[in-house]
Scaffold this active site. Structure first.
Site, mmCIF file in Angstrom:
data_model
loop_
_atom_site.group_PDB
_atom_site.id
_atom_site.type_symbol
_atom_site.label_atom_id
_atom_site.label_comp_id
_atom_site.label_asym_id
_atom_site.label_seq_id
_atom_site.Cartn_x
_atom_site.Cartn_y
_atom_site.Cartn_z
ATOM 1 N N GLY A 10 -0.755 -12.506 3.333
ATOM 2 C CA GLY A 10 -1.942 -12.170 4.138
ATOM 3 C C GLY A 10 -2.575 -13.391 4.779
ATOM 4 N N LEU A 12 -5.549 -14.943 4.192
ATOM 5 C CA LEU A 12 -6.057 -15.913 3.214
ATOM 6 C C LEU A 12 -4.922 -16.369 2.289
ATOM 7 C CD1 LEU A 12 -8.304 -17.484 1.821
ATOM 8 C CD2 LEU A 12 -8.890 -15.416 0.540
ATOM 9 N N ALA A 58 -5.995 -6.454 -0.971
ATOM 10 C CA ALA A 58 -7.072 -5.458 -0.949
ATOM 11 C C ALA A 58 -6.698 -4.386 0.066
ATOM 12 C CB ALA A 58 -8.387 -6.119 -0.533
ATOM 13 N N TYR A 59 -7.324 -3.229 -0.072
ATOM 14 C CA TYR A 59 -7.246 -2.219 0.989
ATOM 15 C C TYR A 59 -8.562 -2.333 1.732
ATOM 16 C CZ TYR A 59 -6.862 2.330 3.291
ATOM 17 O OH TYR A 59 -6.809 3.329 4.229
ATOM 18 N N TYR A 123 -15.400 1.474 1.187
ATOM 19 C CA TYR A 123 -14.793 0.150 0.980
ATOM 20 C C TYR A 123 -15.700 -0.729 0.127
ATOM 21 C CZ TYR A 123 -13.572 -4.713 2.086
ATOM 22 O OH TYR A 123 -13.251 -6.051 1.994
HETATM 23 N N1 LIG Z 1 -10.724 -9.901 6.378
HETATM 24 C C1 LIG Z 1 -12.044 -10.024 6.253
HETATM 25 O O1 LIG Z 1 -12.796 -10.117 7.246
HETATM 26 C C2 LIG Z 1 -12.673 -10.080 4.890
HETATM 27 C C3 LIG Z 1 -14.062 -10.202 4.772
HETATM 28 C C4 LIG Z 1 -14.635 -10.288 3.509
HETATM 29 C C5 LIG Z 1 -13.824 -10.242 2.384
HETATM 30 N N2 LIG Z 1 -12.471 -10.088 2.516
HETATM 31 C C6 LIG Z 1 -11.653 -10.035 1.317
HETATM 32 O O2 LIG Z 1 -10.839 -11.182 1.307
HETATM 33 C C7 LIG Z 1 -9.578 -10.902 0.674
HETATM 34 C C8 LIG Z 1 -8.431 -11.375 1.549
HETATM 35 O O3 LIG Z 1 -8.480 -10.728 2.804
HETATM 36 P P1 LIG Z 1 -7.396 -11.004 3.945
HETATM 37 O O4 LIG Z 1 -8.121 -10.869 5.233
HETATM 38 O O5 LIG Z 1 -6.621 -12.239 3.651
HETATM 39 O O6 LIG Z 1 -6.450 -9.741 3.745
HETATM 40 P P2 LIG Z 1 -4.966 -9.507 4.318
HETATM 41 O O7 LIG Z 1 -4.646 -10.471 5.402
HETATM 42 O O8 LIG Z 1 -4.850 -8.049 4.586
HETATM 43 O O9 LIG Z 1 -4.050 -9.893 3.069
HETATM 44 C C9 LIG Z 1 -3.903 -9.067 1.973
HETATM 45 C C10 LIG Z 1 -2.452 -9.061 1.562
HETATM 46 O O10 LIG Z 1 -2.334 -8.212 0.414
HETATM 47 C C11 LIG Z 1 -1.207 -7.373 0.561
HETATM 48 N N3 LIG Z 1 -1.448 -6.117 -0.132
HETATM 49 C C12 LIG Z 1 -2.199 -5.067 0.287
HETATM 50 N N4 LIG Z 1 -2.182 -4.071 -0.605
HETATM 51 C C13 LIG Z 1 -1.396 -4.493 -1.626
HETATM 52 C C14 LIG Z 1 -0.968 -3.909 -2.841
HETATM 53 N N5 LIG Z 1 -1.330 -2.653 -3.173
HETATM 54 N N6 LIG Z 1 -0.167 -4.620 -3.670
HETATM 55 C C15 LIG Z 1 0.232 -5.869 -3.326
HETATM 56 N N7 LIG Z 1 -0.114 -6.481 -2.174
HETATM 57 C C16 LIG Z 1 -0.924 -5.795 -1.330
HETATM 58 C C17 LIG Z 1 -1.069 -7.163 2.048
HETATM 59 O O11 LIG Z 1 0.276 -6.846 2.375
HETATM 60 P P3 LIG Z 1 0.610 -5.730 3.488
HETATM 61 O O12 LIG Z 1 -0.202 -6.087 4.693
HETATM 62 O O13 LIG Z 1 2.068 -5.864 3.660
HETATM 63 O O14 LIG Z 1 0.187 -4.416 2.873
HETATM 64 C C18 LIG Z 1 -1.522 -8.498 2.638
HETATM 65 O O15 LIG Z 1 -0.448 -9.381 2.835
HETATM 66 C C19 LIG Z 1 -9.615 -9.394 0.361
HETATM 67 O O16 LIG Z 1 -10.023 -9.214 -0.975
HETATM 68 C C20 LIG Z 1 -10.695 -8.849 1.279
HETATM 69 O O17 LIG Z 1 -11.305 -7.693 0.741
HETATM 70 C C21 LIG Z 1 -11.877 -10.024 3.744
#
Ligand SMILES: NC(=O)c1ccc[n+]([C@@H]2O[C@H](COP(=O)([O-])OP(=O)(O)OC[C@H]3O[C@@H](n4cnc5c(N)ncnc54)[C@H](OP(=O)(O)O)[C@@H]3O)[C@@H](O)[C@H]2O)c1
Length: 296
Positions: A10, A12, A58-59, A123
């Site tokens: 992902g 991060l 996360a979802y 969420y």
């Molecule tokens: N993005 C934002 O703006 C934001 C803001 C505040 C907090 N956060 C938090 O920060 C964290 C990181 O976010 P991010 O933006 O880096 O997310 P991201 O780019 O979507 O990365 C998450 C990774 O986890 C994988 N994943 C999803 N479901 C999974 C499962 N059931 N089992 C194993 N792997 C799984 C995804 O793979 P696939 O894509 O192949 O499913 C993806 O590679 C999360 O906890 C999120 O809630 C994000």
């Protein structure tokens, strides 16, 4: 340190993989591990016995979560509970990420770690439930809330990140509507990853807000992207009500990195400097201009 990363593919996760290269790293993408499969998770953790597990998975398609409550809670709460339990039983330090959306947006000054959550969406409730499991189960944890994350890798399920979306929309020549009454702190995933790498070596367990500093509306963020890149775009401000997203979002969710500051570790840059770093890294701008105080 032996560190196992869940969500390594992902935005991060991939920055953490880059920054933690000198550690004994086990980077697991969604292909390598399904975090909702308790047995698989337990087997992988107990056979690898890392010092630290970092979960970035996360979802988090916020609007889709409204219609997919079961999946939201399965990934963001129940799977986190199992991870927390297993880490605790095996003596592993657990690092988990949460969100500014746990807050309700009633304030107009930055939220610190002692402020009371008031989640407004499926969420946000599911992420807060995950937080509570971590805090109640683990004795060694870093629980990190962040906000408005963008990284070079982009989010697969969201088709990139906000910056790339804005630039693509501008290329299409269409009028761009951006919400102007939600205030956040856009946060550079690379800078967050570097701070996480420092924090997890301190032994100062607990809840942390880690974002870039300052805050802006999404409309102002879009304006800064176009101002810095010199891309011509017609951007119109719209209210959240007019935009009509399915999930409710807080109108104000700027976070204060208070606990980080108390450790003397809050040297996170202003959001617009961090944006400049990203645009430079991606080749959208060619010089490392610095902002004056008036710009911030
Ligand atoms: N993005 C934002 O703006 C934001 C803001 C505040 C907090 N956060 C938090 O920060 C964290 C990181 O976010 P991010 O933006 O880096 O997310 P991201 O780019 O979507 O990365 C998450 C990774 O986890 C994988 N994943 C999803 N479901 C999974 C499962 N059931 N089992 C194993 N792997 C799984 C995804 O793979 P696939 O894509 O192949 O499913 C993806 O590679 C999360 O906890 C999120 O809630 C994000």
């Amino acid at each position: 340190m032996k560190i196992l990363i869940i969500g390594a593919g992902g935005q991060l996760g991939s920055e953490l993989v880059n920054i933690l290269q000198d550690d004994d790293l086990i980077p697991l993408t969604h292909r390598d591990i399904e975090m909702t499969d308790d047995q698989e998770v337990n087997n992988i953790l107990s056979s690898n016995m890392p010092d630290v597990v970092i979960n970035t998975a996360a979802y988090h398609r916020v609007d889709d979560c409204e219609d997919n409550e079961a999946l939201s809670f399965s990934v963001n709460s129940i799977a986190v509970r199992n991870l927390a339990r297993t880490c605790n039983e095996l003596g592993i330090t657990f690092v988990h990420f949460s969100t500014d959306y746990v807050f309700g947006g009633e304030k107009d000054t930055p939220y610190n770690e002692d402020n009371c959550p008031n989640p407004q969406s499926v969420y946000a409730v599911s992420k807060l439930a995950g937080e509570l499991f971590v805090r109640n189960i683990c004795s060694k944890y870093y629980l990190i809330r962040t906000c408005g994350l963008y990284g070079a890798k982009g989010v697969s399920g969201k088709g990139g990140n906000f910056i790339e979306t804005m630039i693509k929309l501008a290329d299409s020549g269409k009028e761009i509507k951006v919400v102007s009454d939600q205030f956040v702190t856009p946060t550079n995933a690379k800078e967050l990853a570097a701070k996480v790498s420092q924090l997890i070596r301190t032994g100062k367990y607990g809840l942390y807000h880690i974002t870039n500093n300052g805050g802006c509306s999404w409309f102002e963020f879009a304006g800064a992207i176009f101002q810095l890149t010199g891309i011509n775009a017609v951007v119109k401000p719209v209210s959240s009500a007019a935009f009509g997203a399915k999930a409710r979002r807080p109108l104000y969710s700027v976070l204060e990195n208070r606990n980080l500051r108390l450790l003397g570790m809050d040297d996170m840059t202003q959001w617009n400097s961090a944006l400049k770093d990203y645009l430079y890294e991606k080749g959208y701008i060619l010089d490392q201009r610095t902002f004056t105080d008036e710009d911030q």
